[in-house]
Design an enzyme around this catalytic site. Structure first.
Site, PDB file in Angstrom:
ATOM      1  N   ARG A  35     -63.405  44.314  -9.995  1.00 24.68           N
ATOM      2  CA  ARG A  35     -62.515  45.477 -10.001  1.00 24.68           C
ATOM      3  C   ARG A  35     -61.069  45.040 -10.126  1.00 24.68           C
ATOM      4  NH1 ARG A  35     -65.465  48.073  -4.656  1.00 24.68           N
ATOM      5  NH2 ARG A  35     -67.529  48.215  -5.605  1.00 24.68           N
ATOM      6  N   ASN A  92     -54.183  42.750   2.312  1.00 22.59           N
ATOM      7  CA  ASN A  92     -55.475  42.678   1.619  1.00 22.59           C
ATOM      8  C   ASN A  92     -56.609  42.391   2.599  1.00 22.59           C
ATOM      9  OD1 ASN A  92     -54.130  42.972  -0.822  1.00 22.59           O
ATOM     10  ND2 ASN A  92     -54.226  40.809  -1.355  1.00 22.59           N
ATOM     11  N   ASP A 103     -47.800  44.868  -5.451  1.00 23.96           N
ATOM     12  CA  ASP A 103     -48.218  44.016  -6.565  1.00 23.96           C
ATOM     13  C   ASP A 103     -47.915  44.695  -7.896  1.00 23.96           C
ATOM     14  OD1 ASP A 103     -49.159  42.160  -4.785  1.00 23.96           O
ATOM     15  OD2 ASP A 103     -51.280  42.581  -5.111  1.00 23.96           O
ATOM     16  N   ASP A 162     -61.005  40.844 -12.401  1.00 24.35           N
ATOM     17  CA  ASP A 162     -59.726  40.435 -11.813  1.00 24.35           C
ATOM     18  C   ASP A 162     -60.045  39.705 -10.505  1.00 24.35           C
ATOM     19  OD1 ASP A 162     -57.214  40.133 -10.757  1.00 24.35           O
ATOM     20  OD2 ASP A 162     -56.687  42.261 -10.769  1.00 24.35           O
ATOM     21  N   GLY A 218     -60.282  35.933  -2.526  1.00 28.99           N
ATOM     22  CA  GLY A 218     -60.249  35.095  -1.336  1.00 28.99           C
ATOM     23  C   GLY A 218     -59.857  35.875  -0.100  1.00 28.99           C
ATOM     24  N   ASP A 219     -58.939  36.836  -0.260  1.00 28.39           N
ATOM     25  CA  ASP A 219     -58.552  37.688   0.861  1.00 28.39           C
ATOM     26  C   ASP A 219     -59.716  38.564   1.309  1.00 28.39           C
ATOM     27  OD1 ASP A 219     -55.981  36.647   0.702  1.00 28.39           O
ATOM     28  OD2 ASP A 219     -55.286  38.240  -0.626  1.00 28.39           O
ATOM     29  N   GLY A 270     -69.406  28.724  -4.215  1.00 26.97           N
ATOM     30  CA  GLY A 270     -69.669  29.274  -2.892  1.00 26.97           C
ATOM     31  C   GLY A 270     -68.692  28.781  -1.851  1.00 26.97           C
ATOM     32  N   GLY A 287     -50.487  41.675  -0.950  1.00 24.11           N
ATOM     33  CA  GLY A 287     -50.072  40.822   0.155  1.00 24.11           C
ATOM     34  C   GLY A 287     -51.312  40.336   0.892  1.00 24.11           C
ATOM     35  N   LYS A 288     -51.373  39.041   1.184  1.00 23.77           N
ATOM     36  CA  LYS A 288     -52.581  38.485   1.776  1.00 23.77           C
ATOM     37  C   LYS A 288     -52.958  39.155   3.088  1.00 23.77           C
ATOM     38  CE  LYS A 288     -52.715  33.975  -0.420  1.00 23.77           C
ATOM     39  NZ  LYS A 288     -54.007  34.308  -1.066  1.00 23.77           N
TER      40      LYS A 288
END
Length: 294
Positions: free
Chosen positions: A276, A42, A12, A237, A242-243, A216, A38-39
């Protein structure tokens, strides 16, 4: 018990900017940071930092970015015996982040397009394993692995991110589908049903969790809908939140937590990740999530 992640690993390139760029506008920002992402990677890091025993299957190139892409995986103790090195550039993402923590992301998949279901052997897909996948690797390979894993008794979880097309018959074999509101809307339109978790579960027959950001998440399961609120934090950030949610949810389910407790733990960890910088680098460890839950 094991969490096995089949997915992407990226380097990234993160730009802190005063405003997210508009079309045709150049924005001068601060220093460039090269961070692991990368999903797939992560989510593997999030699960490992939450205490799961994690193995990662994916691809990187033979370039310097491969070291960046795998740094957090190695630091978290993730098993990389199923990681392949191929003759394509390591996947790379360009990420702009504004002072409110909002992001704008472009991804060059590179080596992630070489990921193959065959990298995961049948013996790894046993009833004690949780398989977690996303859509930054070829959808046909994801679908193949869904069927193989389900046939062998593994718990199969797919995060439909980004919302690439995958055969509905593969989706119907999932134990759990995870999507955000946008991804759920795309899938609902494709299936000809609503975008809510209940509607998607009705169309597919598998459990469905829809994440709602600050509102939520809601899980549609056999026992009916279950809604879990988000933990409110001041974001730095949101990249990778989501990951983090997906990885920690799978870690919690893998060690036997009931659905509501697993969802709440995922929400707490994702909230911490928002405070973070970076994606994989910002994933909390289990003790930090425990503190927030208390």
């Amino acid at each position: 018990m094991t969490v096995l992640v089949f997915g992407s690993a990226n380097a990234d390139l993160v730009f802190a900017v005063p405003d997210l760029p508009a079309p045709g506008v150049t924005v001068l920002g601060g220093d460039l940071r090269a961070l692991p992402g990368g999903k797939g990677a992560n989510q593997a890091v999030a699960a490992a930092r939450d205490g799961a025993r994690v193995s990662f299957a994916g691809c990187v190139g033979r370039d310097a970015f491969a070291t960046v892409a795998t740094a957090a995986l190695r630091g978290a103790g993730v098993d990389l015996s199923r990681l392949a090195v191929v003759d394509l550039p390591t996947g790379c993402a360009s990420i702009c982040v504004d002072p409110a923590g909002r992001n704008q992301i472009a991804v060059a998949p590179g080596a992630n397009l070489a990921a193959r279901a065959a990298q995961v052997e049948d013996a790894a897909l046993h009833p004690g394993a949780t398989l977690l996948m996303q859509m930054e690797v070829p959808p046909a390979e994801v679908a193949t692995l869904v069927h193989r894993a389900k046939d062998r008794g593994a718990r199969v979880v797919l995060n439909l991110a980004p919302p690439a097309e995958i055969p509905a018959e593969a989706l119907r074999r999932l134990d759990l589908l995870v999507a955000n509101e946008h991804e759920a809307a795309v899938l609902g339109a494709r299936l000809g049903c609503g975008a809510g978790a209940d509607a998607l579960r009705g169309a597919l027959g598998c459990d469905v969790a829809v994440t709602l950001g600050e509102a939520g998440a809601v899980l549609a399961g056999a026992a009916g809908p279950l809604r879990v609120p988000a933990f409110h934090v001041t974001p730095v950030d949101t990249t990778g939140a989501g990951d983090c949610w997906c990885g920690v949810l799978c870690a919690a389910l893998d060690r036997g937590l009931p659905a509501e407790a697993a969802l709440r733990r995922a929400a707490a960890a994702a909230a911490l990740a928002c405070t973070r910088p970076g994606a994989a680098a910002g994933m909390p460890v289990a003790a930090e999530t425990d503190v927030l839950l208390r």
